[in-house]
Write a protein that holds these residues in place. Structure first.
Motif, PDB file in Angstrom:
ATOM      1  N   HIS A 161       0.653  -1.568  -0.226  1.00  0.00           N
ATOM      2  CA  HIS A 161       0.197  -0.405   0.803  1.00  0.00           C
ATOM      3  C   HIS A 161       0.995   1.173  -0.292  1.00  0.00           C
ATOM      4  O   HIS A 161       2.082   1.171   0.568  1.00  0.00           O
ATOM      5  N   ASP A 162       0.540   2.334  -0.094  1.00  0.00           N
ATOM      6  CA  ASP A 162       0.844   3.809  -1.371  1.00  0.00           C
ATOM      7  C   ASP A 162       1.035   4.546   0.253  1.00  0.00           C
ATOM      8  O   ASP A 162       1.533   5.198   0.151  1.00  0.00           O
ATOM      9  N   SER A 163      -0.013   4.607   1.225  1.00  0.00           N
ATOM     10  CA  SER A 163      -0.520   5.690   1.899  1.00  0.00           C
ATOM     11  C   SER A 163      -1.321   4.102   3.736  1.00  0.00           C
ATOM     12  O   SER A 163      -1.428   3.413   3.057  1.00  0.00           O
ATOM     13  N   GLU A 164      -1.351   4.801   4.128  1.00  0.00           N
ATOM     14  CA  GLU A 164      -1.753   4.532   4.936  1.00  0.00           C
ATOM     15  C   GLU A 164      -3.379   2.925   4.949  1.00  0.00           C
ATOM     16  O   GLU A 164      -3.807   3.003   4.518  1.00  0.00           O
ATOM     17  N   VAL A 165      -3.300   2.112   5.508  1.00  0.00           N
ATOM     18  CA  VAL A 165      -4.295   0.823   5.532  1.00  0.00           C
ATOM     19  C   VAL A 165      -5.398   1.600   6.671  1.00  0.00           C
ATOM     20  O   VAL A 165      -4.546   1.292   7.461  1.00  0.00           O
ATOM     21  N   ASN A 166      -6.875   1.238   6.385  1.00  0.00           N
ATOM     22  CA  ASN A 166      -7.544   1.537   7.107  1.00  0.00           C
ATOM     23  C   ASN A 166      -9.075   0.329   7.703  1.00  0.00           C
ATOM     24  O   ASN A 166      -9.170   0.636   8.664  1.00  0.00           O
ATOM     25  N   VAL A 194      -6.186 -15.936   3.429  1.00  0.00           N
ATOM     26  CA  VAL A 194      -6.109 -14.894   2.773  1.00  0.00           C
ATOM     27  C   VAL A 194      -6.341 -13.595   3.614  1.00  0.00           C
ATOM     28  O   VAL A 194      -7.238 -14.108   4.300  1.00  0.00           O
ATOM     29  N   VAL A 195      -5.961 -12.951   3.472  1.00  0.00           N
ATOM     30  CA  VAL A 195      -6.272 -11.687   4.089  1.00  0.00           C
ATOM     31  C   VAL A 195      -6.213 -10.620   3.339  1.00  0.00           C
ATOM     32  O   VAL A 195      -6.008 -10.271   2.438  1.00  0.00           O
ATOM     33  N   VAL A 196      -7.380  -9.745   3.360  1.00  0.00           N
ATOM     34  CA  VAL A 196      -7.746  -8.460   2.387  1.00  0.00           C
ATOM     35  C   VAL A 196      -7.636  -7.513   3.316  1.00  0.00           C
ATOM     36  O   VAL A 196      -8.555  -7.463   4.210  1.00  0.00           O
ATOM     37  N   SER A 197      -6.860  -6.009   2.116  1.00  0.00           N
ATOM     38  CA  SER A 197      -6.692  -5.125   2.889  1.00  0.00           C
ATOM     39  C   SER A 197      -7.352  -3.408   1.884  1.00  0.00           C
ATOM     40  O   SER A 197      -7.274  -3.689   0.993  1.00  0.00           O
ATOM     41  N   ALA A 198      -7.797  -2.744   3.027  1.00  0.00           N
ATOM     42  CA  ALA A 198      -8.033  -1.592   2.168  1.00  0.00           C
ATOM     43  C   ALA A 198      -7.645  -0.170   2.955  1.00  0.00           C
ATOM     44  O   ALA A 198      -6.651  -0.387   3.985  1.00  0.00           O
ATOM     45  N   GLY A 199      -6.951   0.616   2.073  1.00  0.00           N
ATOM     46  CA  GLY A 199      -6.006   1.321   2.740  1.00  0.00           C
ATOM     47  C   GLY A 199      -6.899   3.081   1.372  1.00  0.00           C
ATOM     48  O   GLY A 199      -7.571   2.952   0.602  1.00  0.00           O
TER      49      GLY A 199
END
Length: 299
Positions: free
Chosen positions: A101-106, A116-121
């Motif tokens: 991720h290029d920025s903070e992850v929410n 699997v883990v899914v992340s949003a940022g």
């Protein structure tokens, strides 16, 4: 469940975080909970006994979200240091750090198999990471959002994400298909109904919206709370009879699912309520706040 059984009596206060608590989540069976916050730590608690069990430290900035696997053996976390961490719960050891991720992850979520883990940022992307492989590269990147992605939910075959661009987008992983529902307001939080038929979306116009998943139809809107500038949770009670969410003035609200009337509201915290998590089986809820506390509520 009648409104009489809603959890409105404080049974415990969990203290230990220094500064704002940004998320608090029950584990799969509701026996434990995890919290994370501005102090860069994750904490494991027995909320029913008011006990702090363990603290996890490795993040370099605030921790914004945390999720534990169904068997309670692993957890994932994310935050301001742009990383997604995959932890061993028992030892407190970081098994893997996923960077990309290029920025903070929410937000972070495991799939049901915890593979699997899914992340949003803030970088307008959702990324999926393989917990079983030694690669730290994402196995999938979804980056067609127009603004920050704040929240993510998973079903067996889909990734559902809510974004500040005003959309709730559903990606069918098997079919490679995307469905986008535009709510016209920045989406702060999404959660699924327990029957899986609806998605609840908290928006920054102080309105929570209920969408029918199959048709994308707006079924209901819930108002009364204040949500304008903070990332805050909303969810359904475990019977899907009521909607609950926090407010920037420290209040908790309960709405009737069908007619959207406020059936209860009470002052739970001295500052913004960032997080609400409902017990999977019992009339019990945990809330977290910028005031630094996690509170346990029972009926």
């Amino acid at each position: 469940m009648s409104a009489a059984n809603l959890p409105r009596t404080e049974s415990n206060v969990l203290r230990g975080h220094e500064g704002a608590v940004l998320a608090a989540r029950f584990n799969a069976n509701g026996e434990y909970c995890l919290s994370c916050g501005k102090d860069r730590t994750i904490r494991l608690w027995n909320p029913h006994r008011g006990l702090h069990i363990k603290t996890y430290k490795s993040h370099g900035r605030e921790v914004r979200d945390v999720h534990v696997t169904p068997d309670n053996s692993k957890l994932s976390s994310c935050g301001g240091d742009r990383q997604v961490f995959y932890w061993d719960v028992a030892t407190g050891r970081v098994i893997r750090k996923f960077r990309g991720h290029d920025s903070e992850v929410n937000a972070v979520k495991f799939n049901e198999y915890a593979s699997v883990v899914v992340s949003a940022g803030y970088d307008r992307s959702v990324r999926a990471w393989d917990c079983r492989s030694h690669s730290t590269e994402p196995i999938q990147i979804i980056d067609n959002f127009l603004d920050s992605v704040m929240s993510v939910c998973l079903t067996k075959t889909e990734i559902i994400a809510g974004s500040v661009d005003g959309t709730v987008r559903t990606f069918d992983i098997r079919m490679g298909r995307e469905i986008s529902d535009n709510l016209g307001q920045p989406v702060n939080c999404i959660s699924l109904s327990n029957d899986g038929n609806c998605v609840l979306a908290g928006c920054l116009d102080s309105t929570i919206r209920l969408l029918d998943r199959s048709a994308g139809e707006l079924l209901q809107e819930y108002k009364g709370h204040t949500c304008k500038s903070f990332k805050m949770d909303c969810c359904l009670t475990n019977t899907d009879a009521h909607v609950t969410g926090g407010s920037e003035d420290g209040y908790i609200y309960f709405w009737d699912l069908v007619d959207a009337t406020v059936v209860s509201s009470f002052r739970a915290h001295s500052s913004v309520v960032t997080s609400v998590s409902y017990h999977p089986k019992d009339d019990c809820m945990i809330t977290a706040s910028v005031d630094g506390t996690i509170r346990v509520w029972k009926s």
